[in-house]
Design a protein around this motif. Structure first.
Motif, PDB file in Angstrom:
ATOM      1  N   ARG A  51       0.831  -1.213   0.000  1.00  0.00           N
ATOM      2  CA  ARG A  51       0.000   0.000   0.000  1.00  0.00           C
ATOM      3  C   ARG A  51       0.862   1.258   0.000  1.00  0.00           C
ATOM      4  N   ARG A  52       1.914   1.266   0.794  1.00  0.00           N
ATOM      5  CA  ARG A  52       2.760   2.460   0.959  1.00  0.00           C
ATOM      6  C   ARG A  52       3.599   2.742  -0.270  1.00  0.00           C
ATOM      7  N   TYR A  53       4.085   1.699  -0.905  1.00  0.00           N
ATOM      8  CA  TYR A  53       4.964   1.835  -2.074  1.00  0.00           C
ATOM      9  C   TYR A  53       4.442   0.969  -3.214  1.00  0.00           C
ATOM     10  N   PRO A  54       3.360   1.409  -3.847  1.00  0.00           N
ATOM     11  CA  PRO A  54       2.792   0.597  -4.941  1.00  0.00           C
ATOM     12  C   PRO A  54       3.747   0.532  -6.136  1.00  0.00           C
ATOM     13  N   ILE A  55       3.802  -0.646  -6.715  1.00  0.00           N
ATOM     14  CA  ILE A  55       4.630  -0.862  -7.903  1.00  0.00           C
ATOM     15  C   ILE A  55       3.681  -1.104  -9.061  1.00  0.00           C
ATOM     16  N   SER A  56       3.700  -0.200 -10.003  1.00  0.00           N
ATOM     17  CA  SER A  56       2.817  -0.373 -11.161  1.00  0.00           C
ATOM     18  C   SER A  56       3.365  -1.475 -12.043  1.00  0.00           C
ATOM     19  N   GLY A  57       2.543  -1.915 -12.974  1.00  0.00           N
ATOM     20  CA  GLY A  57       2.979  -2.942 -13.915  1.00  0.00           C
ATOM     21  C   GLY A  57       3.986  -2.429 -14.919  1.00  0.00           C
ATOM     22  N   LYS A  58       4.115  -1.111 -14.990  1.00  0.00           N
ATOM     23  CA  LYS A  58       5.052  -0.515 -15.946  1.00  0.00           C
ATOM     24  C   LYS A  58       6.458  -0.547 -15.382  1.00  0.00           C
TER      25      LYS A  58
ATOM     26  N   GLY B 236       9.373   1.430 -14.974  1.00  0.00           N
ATOM     27  CA  GLY B 236       9.834   2.808 -15.046  1.00  0.00           C
ATOM     28  C   GLY B 236      10.538   3.180 -13.767  1.00  0.00           C
ATOM     29  N   GLY B 237      10.991   4.431 -13.717  1.00  0.00           N
ATOM     30  CA  GLY B 237      11.699   4.927 -12.549  1.00  0.00           C
ATOM     31  C   GLY B 237      10.835   4.876 -11.307  1.00  0.00           C
ATOM     32  N   GLY B 238       9.529   5.137 -11.453  1.00  0.00           N
ATOM     33  CA  GLY B 238       8.635   5.100 -10.295  1.00  0.00           C
ATOM     34  C   GLY B 238       8.535   3.713  -9.711  1.00  0.00           C
ATOM     35  N   ALA B 239       8.407   2.729 -10.584  1.00  0.00           N
ATOM     36  CA  ALA B 239       8.312   1.341 -10.115  1.00  0.00           C
ATOM     37  C   ALA B 239       9.620   0.915  -9.459  1.00  0.00           C
ATOM     38  N   MET B 240      10.739   1.286 -10.045  1.00  0.00           N
ATOM     39  CA  MET B 240      12.036   0.908  -9.482  1.00  0.00           C
ATOM     40  C   MET B 240      12.260   1.616  -8.144  1.00  0.00           C
ATOM     41  N   GLY B 241      11.860   2.872  -8.067  1.00  0.00           N
ATOM     42  CA  GLY B 241      12.005   3.602  -6.808  1.00  0.00           C
ATOM     43  C   GLY B 241      11.178   2.972  -5.698  1.00  0.00           C
ATOM     44  N   ALA B 242       9.944   2.594  -6.022  1.00  0.00           N
ATOM     45  CA  ALA B 242       9.080   1.949  -5.031  1.00  0.00           C
ATOM     46  C   ALA B 242       9.661   0.600  -4.618  1.00  0.00           C
ATOM     47  N   LEU B 243      10.184  -0.140  -5.572  1.00  0.00           N
ATOM     48  CA  LEU B 243      10.783  -1.440  -5.271  1.00  0.00           C
ATOM     49  C   LEU B 243      11.973  -1.288  -4.325  1.00  0.00           C
ATOM     50  N   VAL B 244      12.831  -0.340  -4.623  1.00  0.00           N
ATOM     51  CA  VAL B 244      14.009  -0.107  -3.776  1.00  0.00           C
ATOM     52  C   VAL B 244      13.573   0.323  -2.371  1.00  0.00           C
ATOM     53  N   LYS B 245      12.542   1.159  -2.282  1.00  0.00           N
ATOM     54  CA  LYS B 245      12.043   1.574  -0.971  1.00  0.00           C
ATOM     55  C   LYS B 245      11.469   0.394  -0.201  1.00  0.00           C
ATOM     56  N   ARG B 246      10.712  -0.455  -0.881  1.00  0.00           N
ATOM     57  CA  ARG B 246      10.147  -1.635  -0.203  1.00  0.00           C
ATOM     58  C   ARG B 246      11.238  -2.535   0.348  1.00  0.00           C
ATOM     59  N   VAL B 247      12.196  -2.865  -0.520  1.00  0.00           N
ATOM     60  CA  VAL B 247      13.272  -3.769  -0.096  1.00  0.00           C
ATOM     61  C   VAL B 247      14.113  -3.109   0.987  1.00  0.00           C
ATOM     62  N   GLY B 248      14.422  -1.833   0.804  1.00  0.00           N
ATOM     63  CA  GLY B 248      15.225  -1.129   1.802  1.00  0.00           C
ATOM     64  C   GLY B 248      14.550  -1.083   3.162  1.00  0.00           C
ATOM     65  N   LEU B 249      13.261  -0.765   3.169  1.00  0.00           N
ATOM     66  CA  LEU B 249      12.526  -0.711   4.430  1.00  0.00           C
ATOM     67  C   LEU B 249      12.393  -2.101   5.043  1.00  0.00           C
TER      68      LEU B 249
END
Length: 139
Positions: free
Chosen positions: A29-36, A38-51
């Motif tokens: 919910r906090r860091y949604p990863i779209s199906g696309k 892109g930079g937004g998806a990668m940023g959210a992924l890195v935030k999820r894994v980092g957190l």
């Protein structure tokens, strides 16, 4: 087969799984990863894994060693000694395996299957932790 050890590990899994499921829901919910891709998806992924690795991994690992020590009949002093002896080495090993697993998990696995995916890897991780825990049993 050490049935008591197996029961201790199974009980830890039953304790941590609901928290891990809620944690995965929170991250989703906090860091949604779209199906696309892109930079937004990668940023959210890195935030999820980092957190996940900054918060859940250290707390979960401390909980694991604490639970195992207490369920083996140890007291709080024994927990402290166990943590002093094995915690940081196990946490370093965690950081070798789990960021890659969670990158795959959070990016490719649907939310409803993320806990089973992580649990599958958790079987291997549990074997490592079992060896680490038993090696420090004399602590």
């Amino acid at each position: 087969l050490d049935w008591n050890r197996l029961i201790r590990f199974m009980s830890w899994g039953c304790i941590v799984a609901p928290f891990q499921f809620k944690w995965f829901q929170f991250l989703s919910r906090r860091y949604p990863i779209s199906g696309k891709r892109g930079g937004g998806a990668m940023g959210a992924l890195v935030k999820r894994v980092g957190l996940d690795q900054a918060v859940f991994a250290p707390v979960g690992l401390a909980g694991f060693f604490g639970w195992m020590t207490v369920s083996e009949g140890g007291g709080w002093r024994d927990v402290r000694r166990k943590l002093e002896e094995v915690y940081f080495g196990a946490l370093r090993s965690n950081y070798i395996l789990w960021p890659a697993v969670q990158m795959i998990n959070f990016r490719l696995i649907p939310l409803r299957f993320q806990l089973p995916f992580a649990s599958g890897w958790g079987i291997l991780w549990g074997a490592y932790l079992s060896l680490t825990n038993s090696a420090a049993a004399g602590v």
